[in-house]
Design a protein around this motif. Sequence first.
Motif, PDB file in Angstrom:
ATOM      1  N   ALA A  40      -7.604  -3.881   0.388  1.00  0.00           N
ATOM      2  CA  ALA A  40      -7.732  -3.771  -0.929  1.00  0.00           C
ATOM      3  C   ALA A  40      -7.667  -2.010  -1.111  1.00  0.00           C
ATOM      4  O   ALA A  40      -7.190  -1.561  -2.005  1.00  0.00           O
ATOM      5  CB  ALA A  40      -9.132  -4.140  -1.415  1.00  0.00           C
ATOM      6  N   ALA A  41      -8.210  -1.200  -0.194  1.00  0.00           N
ATOM      7  CA  ALA A  41      -8.336   0.097  -0.471  1.00  0.00           C
ATOM      8  C   ALA A  41      -6.958   0.698   0.028  1.00  0.00           C
ATOM      9  O   ALA A  41      -6.285   1.675  -0.641  1.00  0.00           O
ATOM     10  CB  ALA A  41      -9.256   0.803   0.855  1.00  0.00           C
ATOM     11  N   LYS A  46      -2.274   3.378  -1.860  1.00  0.00           N
ATOM     12  CA  LYS A  46      -0.706   3.484  -2.274  1.00  0.00           C
ATOM     13  C   LYS A  46      -0.303   3.547  -3.506  1.00  0.00           C
ATOM     14  O   LYS A  46       0.686   4.174  -3.929  1.00  0.00           O
ATOM     15  CB  LYS A  46      -0.123   2.119  -1.278  1.00  0.00           C
ATOM     16  N   ARG A  47      -0.887   2.772  -4.314  1.00  0.00           N
ATOM     17  CA  ARG A  47      -0.737   2.794  -5.844  1.00  0.00           C
ATOM     18  C   ARG A  47      -0.732   4.532  -6.454  1.00  0.00           C
ATOM     19  O   ARG A  47      -0.080   4.826  -7.237  1.00  0.00           O
ATOM     20  CB  ARG A  47      -1.654   2.066  -6.690  1.00  0.00           C
ATOM     21  N   LEU A  48      -1.850   5.092  -5.996  1.00  0.00           N
ATOM     22  CA  LEU A  48      -2.151   6.296  -6.494  1.00  0.00           C
ATOM     23  C   LEU A  48      -0.953   7.234  -5.879  1.00  0.00           C
ATOM     24  O   LEU A  48      -0.519   8.243  -6.426  1.00  0.00           O
ATOM     25  CB  LEU A  48      -3.441   6.867  -6.069  1.00  0.00           C
ATOM     26  N   LEU A  49      -0.860   7.357  -4.544  1.00  0.00           N
ATOM     27  CA  LEU A  49       0.141   8.072  -3.879  1.00  0.00           C
ATOM     28  C   LEU A  49       1.572   7.901  -4.450  1.00  0.00           C
ATOM     29  O   LEU A  49       2.143   8.782  -4.439  1.00  0.00           O
ATOM     30  CB  LEU A  49       0.335   7.793  -2.334  1.00  0.00           C
ATOM     31  N   ALA A  50       1.584   6.652  -4.858  1.00  0.00           N
ATOM     32  CA  ALA A  50       3.182   6.563  -5.525  1.00  0.00           C
ATOM     33  C   ALA A  50       3.560   7.211  -6.670  1.00  0.00           C
ATOM     34  O   ALA A  50       4.576   7.502  -7.303  1.00  0.00           O
ATOM     35  CB  ALA A  50       3.137   5.047  -5.947  1.00  0.00           C
ATOM     36  N   ASN A  53       5.510   9.605  -5.438  1.00  0.00           N
ATOM     37  CA  ASN A  53       6.427   9.369  -4.223  1.00  0.00           C
ATOM     38  C   ASN A  53       5.902   9.749  -2.821  1.00  0.00           C
ATOM     39  O   ASN A  53       6.748   9.956  -1.918  1.00  0.00           O
ATOM     40  CB  ASN A  53       7.982  10.020  -4.547  1.00  0.00           C
ATOM     41  N   LYS A  54       4.716   9.461  -2.578  1.00  0.00           N
ATOM     42  CA  LYS A  54       4.182   9.693  -1.378  1.00  0.00           C
ATOM     43  C   LYS A  54       3.750   8.405  -0.781  1.00  0.00           C
ATOM     44  O   LYS A  54       3.385   7.346  -1.691  1.00  0.00           O
ATOM     45  CB  LYS A  54       2.729  10.474  -1.207  1.00  0.00           C
ATOM     46  N   SER A  55       3.475   8.078   0.345  1.00  0.00           N
ATOM     47  CA  SER A  55       3.059   6.747   0.863  1.00  0.00           C
ATOM     48  C   SER A  55       1.956   6.785   2.070  1.00  0.00           C
ATOM     49  O   SER A  55       1.335   5.889   2.173  1.00  0.00           O
ATOM     50  CB  SER A  55       4.295   6.127   1.684  1.00  0.00           C
ATOM     51  N   SER A  56       1.289   8.065   2.226  1.00  0.00           N
ATOM     52  CA  SER A  56       0.427   7.961   3.277  1.00  0.00           C
ATOM     53  C   SER A  56      -0.565   9.260   2.856  1.00  0.00           C
ATOM     54  O   SER A  56      -0.272  10.289   2.415  1.00  0.00           O
ATOM     55  CB  SER A  56       0.987   8.269   4.609  1.00  0.00           C
ATOM     56  N   LEU A  57      -1.763   9.041   3.502  1.00  0.00           N
ATOM     57  CA  LEU A  57      -2.812  10.052   3.162  1.00  0.00           C
ATOM     58  C   LEU A  57      -2.563  11.553   3.794  1.00  0.00           C
ATOM     59  O   LEU A  57      -2.794  12.462   3.481  1.00  0.00           O
ATOM     60  CB  LEU A  57      -4.072   9.778   3.697  1.00  0.00           C
TER      61      LEU A  57
END
Length: 263
Positions: A40-41, A46-50, A53-57
Amino acid sequence: MRGYLVAALLLSLSSQPAFAWGTTGHRVVGYIADAHLTPAASAEVKRLLALENKSSLAEVSTWADEIRSVEGDHGPMHSVRLPLDGDNSFQLNRDCPEKRCIVWQIALEKQALRSRKTTAQAKLFALKYLVHFVGDIHEPLHASKDTGRWPVQLNGKDTTLHMIWDSDIVVFNARGRKPPELARDVDASDDRPVDSSGKPSSWAIEGRNIARDYILTSRLMRSKAAKGVRLDDRYLEASWPIAQRRLKEAGHRLAATLNEIFK
């Protein structure tokens, strides 16, 4: 108002060096946290990072340092200055005057991420701050009244004790490993479980105690008062177990924080 939009617009025009843990250390924290997110987290992160156009913390882990020149004196604090002779309690009014410290800042970012009133873009900024601040608070000299920002020599070159703990220890002991590989090795470095139940204030107290007991030792302070502090690679190697443990704790605690927020 932090001026998020201004910071975002100017980010592409500025390239500022990272501070606590340096680029490598902060990315290690991000990769470790990514590996311990619940489904869930992970989906919400990932939704926020997108949005960028990012995919990782790890990709956003140094953003909070990169925009510091834009924010100036009005930006959030990346440290808390606990006295070396203080007790193991944290009092907001005493230790975080005018609520200007990293402990309070982490609380603000968590609140923004939890709130249904926070826009997606504002949540992204809160996430980027949070990943960085959880890393910062685990660097011992970011929780100490004595910051170590005084001259030392490392292998004959002028630097500061603070810079050694921010970057040199991690870079030296990475020994060429890229952040993803280093993160996996740090995460597997020992079998002791990480206690993620505590509050950021307790993480800061842990760091202050490390600074007091293992970094700002009486022997080192005598050298500072005499001919000066001269260190070499042996210091970087001997300090790695402490730095490595703090990086691992930061990654696990960041993941636990996000898992709790996005459950």
